[in-house]
Design a protein around this motif. Structure first.
Motif, PDB file in Angstrom:
ATOM      1  N   THR A 148       0.990  -1.230  -0.087  1.00 13.30           N
ATOM      2  CA  THR A 148      -0.214   0.246   0.026  1.00 13.30           C
ATOM      3  C   THR A 148       0.552   1.592  -0.494  1.00 13.30           C
ATOM      4  O   THR A 148       2.230   1.262   0.529  1.00 13.30           O
ATOM      5  N   SER A 149       0.051   2.776   0.362  1.00 15.82           N
ATOM      6  CA  SER A 149       0.628   3.465   0.191  1.00 15.82           C
ATOM      7  C   SER A 149       0.329   4.698   0.136  1.00 15.82           C
ATOM      8  O   SER A 149      -0.791   4.587  -0.249  1.00 15.82           O
TER       9      SER A 149
ATOM     10  N   SER B 259      -1.794   6.865   7.251  1.00 20.68           N
ATOM     11  CA  SER B 259      -2.799   5.398   6.857  1.00 20.68           C
ATOM     12  C   SER B 259      -2.488   5.174   5.167  1.00 20.68           C
ATOM     13  O   SER B 259      -1.793   6.163   4.640  1.00 20.68           O
ATOM     14  N   GLU B 260      -2.162   4.141   5.154  1.00 20.86           N
ATOM     15  CA  GLU B 260      -1.754   3.835   3.451  1.00 20.86           C
ATOM     16  C   GLU B 260      -3.212   3.439   2.563  1.00 20.86           C
ATOM     17  O   GLU B 260      -4.497   2.510   2.840  1.00 20.86           O
TER      18      GLU B 260
ATOM     19  N   MET C  73      -8.424  -1.418  -1.329  1.00 24.48           N
ATOM     20  CA  MET C  73      -7.607  -2.085   0.315  1.00 24.48           C
ATOM     21  C   MET C  73      -7.195  -0.751   0.649  1.00 24.48           C
ATOM     22  O   MET C  73      -6.095  -0.041   0.593  1.00 24.48           O
ATOM     23  N   ASN C  74      -7.681  -0.364   2.335  1.00 31.08           N
ATOM     24  CA  ASN C  74      -7.051   0.402   3.297  1.00 31.08           C
ATOM     25  C   ASN C  74      -6.050   0.058   4.134  1.00 31.08           C
ATOM     26  O   ASN C  74      -6.724  -1.022   5.126  1.00 31.08           O
ATOM     27  N   ARG C  75      -5.147   0.603   4.465  1.00 27.91           N
ATOM     28  CA  ARG C  75      -4.118   0.042   6.381  1.00 27.91           C
ATOM     29  C   ARG C  75      -4.636   1.369   6.320  1.00 27.91           C
ATOM     30  O   ARG C  75      -3.750   2.262   6.981  1.00 27.91           O
TER      31      ARG C  75
ATOM     32  N   ARG D  42      -5.901  -1.803  11.210  1.00 29.51           N
ATOM     33  CA  ARG D  42      -7.455  -1.969  10.931  1.00 29.51           C
ATOM     34  C   ARG D  42      -7.337  -2.141   9.622  1.00 29.51           C
ATOM     35  O   ARG D  42      -6.976  -1.101   8.951  1.00 29.51           O
ATOM     36  N   VAL D  43      -8.067  -3.251   8.762  1.00 25.21           N
ATOM     37  CA  VAL D  43      -7.612  -3.115   7.400  1.00 25.21           C
ATOM     38  C   VAL D  43      -9.286  -3.081   7.065  1.00 25.21           C
ATOM     39  O   VAL D  43      -9.893  -4.240   7.504  1.00 25.21           O
ATOM     40  N   THR D  44      -9.541  -2.205   6.250  1.00 29.02           N
ATOM     41  CA  THR D  44     -10.767  -2.161   5.599  1.00 29.02           C
ATOM     42  C   THR D  44     -10.768  -2.788   3.842  1.00 29.02           C
ATOM     43  O   THR D  44      -9.913  -2.086   3.116  1.00 29.02           O
ATOM     44  N   VAL D  45     -11.400  -3.468   2.728  1.00 28.98           N
ATOM     45  CA  VAL D  45     -11.706  -3.635   1.484  1.00 28.98           C
ATOM     46  C   VAL D  45     -13.305  -2.791   1.004  1.00 28.98           C
ATOM     47  O   VAL D  45     -13.863  -3.020   1.797  1.00 28.98           O
ATOM     48  N   SER D  46     -12.591  -1.817   0.711  1.00 34.64           N
ATOM     49  CA  SER D  46     -14.067  -1.335   0.040  1.00 34.64           C
ATOM     50  C   SER D  46     -14.294  -1.566  -1.342  1.00 34.64           C
ATOM     51  O   SER D  46     -13.131  -1.632  -2.174  1.00 34.64           O
ATOM     52  N   PHE D  47     -15.225  -0.932  -1.697  1.00 32.05           N
ATOM     53  CA  PHE D  47     -15.439  -1.212  -3.290  1.00 32.05           C
ATOM     54  C   PHE D  47     -17.101  -0.587  -3.336  1.00 32.05           C
ATOM     55  O   PHE D  47     -17.276   0.019  -2.271  1.00 32.05           O
TER      56      PHE D  47
END
Length: 196
Positions: free
Chosen positions: A40-41, A49-50, A97-99, A185-190
């Protein structure tokens, strides 16, 4: 004795947010494995966050090798929401995806060019910062103030961030997080579009 009157409550224009528990899904561990291997970046909408979000590459994170079954499961939940709400069939149009680690946060935003959006938490330490939704009615309240907060007058609503849960909500509904106090806290968003 005080006279009692019959009353009827009409909840006009409700905003539907649905939660699904995917902890027992057969391919859950595969999702976690892909999450752990994903780079992630930095992204502007996030603080400390990334993300994998990048307009130039089309944001098709869920189409990674090995996640086809998970994407199908998420789309099944989307179709269930559509049946409840009265929407035609939708399909996932993009994903990322967000971290968010300790001290990280997601700034207030909504999801443009989408009907329904989702936030799935494959990894979330207990006590991770919740997803906060802003009431779309707040700007229209001209003189009202509350004696006590209820679901009818709240300007903000929090949905807990719990590992394995999927939250589906209208894409126009503005949302954000406060600063996170946990490590993971990891999110997979769509986002979604109408099925062709």
């Amino acid at each position: 004795m005080e006279q009692q009157f019959h009353k009827q409550i009409n909840e006009l224009f409700p905003t539907v947010v649905m939660r699904y528990d995917l902890n027992d899904f057969t391919y859950y561990n595969r999702m976690v494995d892909v999450v752990n291997k994903t780079k992630t970046s930095w992204h502007a909408i996030m603080k400390n966050s990334e993300s994998t979000y990048d307009e130039s590459v089309g944001n098709r994170w869920l189409e990674k090798l090995g996640l086809a079954e998970f994407k199908q499961a998420l789309e099944a939940c989307v179709q269930d929401y559509c049946l409840t709400y009265g929407l035609p069939e939708l399909q996932i149009s993009n994903s990322w995806m967000n971290r968010v680690g300790k001290g990280g946060a997601v700034k207030s935003h909504r999801h443009e060019v989408s009907v329904l959006s989702g936030a799935f938490y494959p990894i979330a330490d207990e006590g991770s910062t919740p997803l906060i939704f802003k009431s779309p009615l707040h700007p229209y309240k001209m003189f009202e103030y509350s004696g006590q907060e209820t679901k009818y007058n709240a300007n903000l609503m929090e949905i807990p961030c719990e590992q394995g849960s999927l939250i589906l909500f209208p894409s126009w509904l503005e949302h954000y997080t406060e600063d996170n106090t946990t490590e993971n806290r990891v999110t997979v968003s769509f986002n979604t579009s109408y099925k062709q």
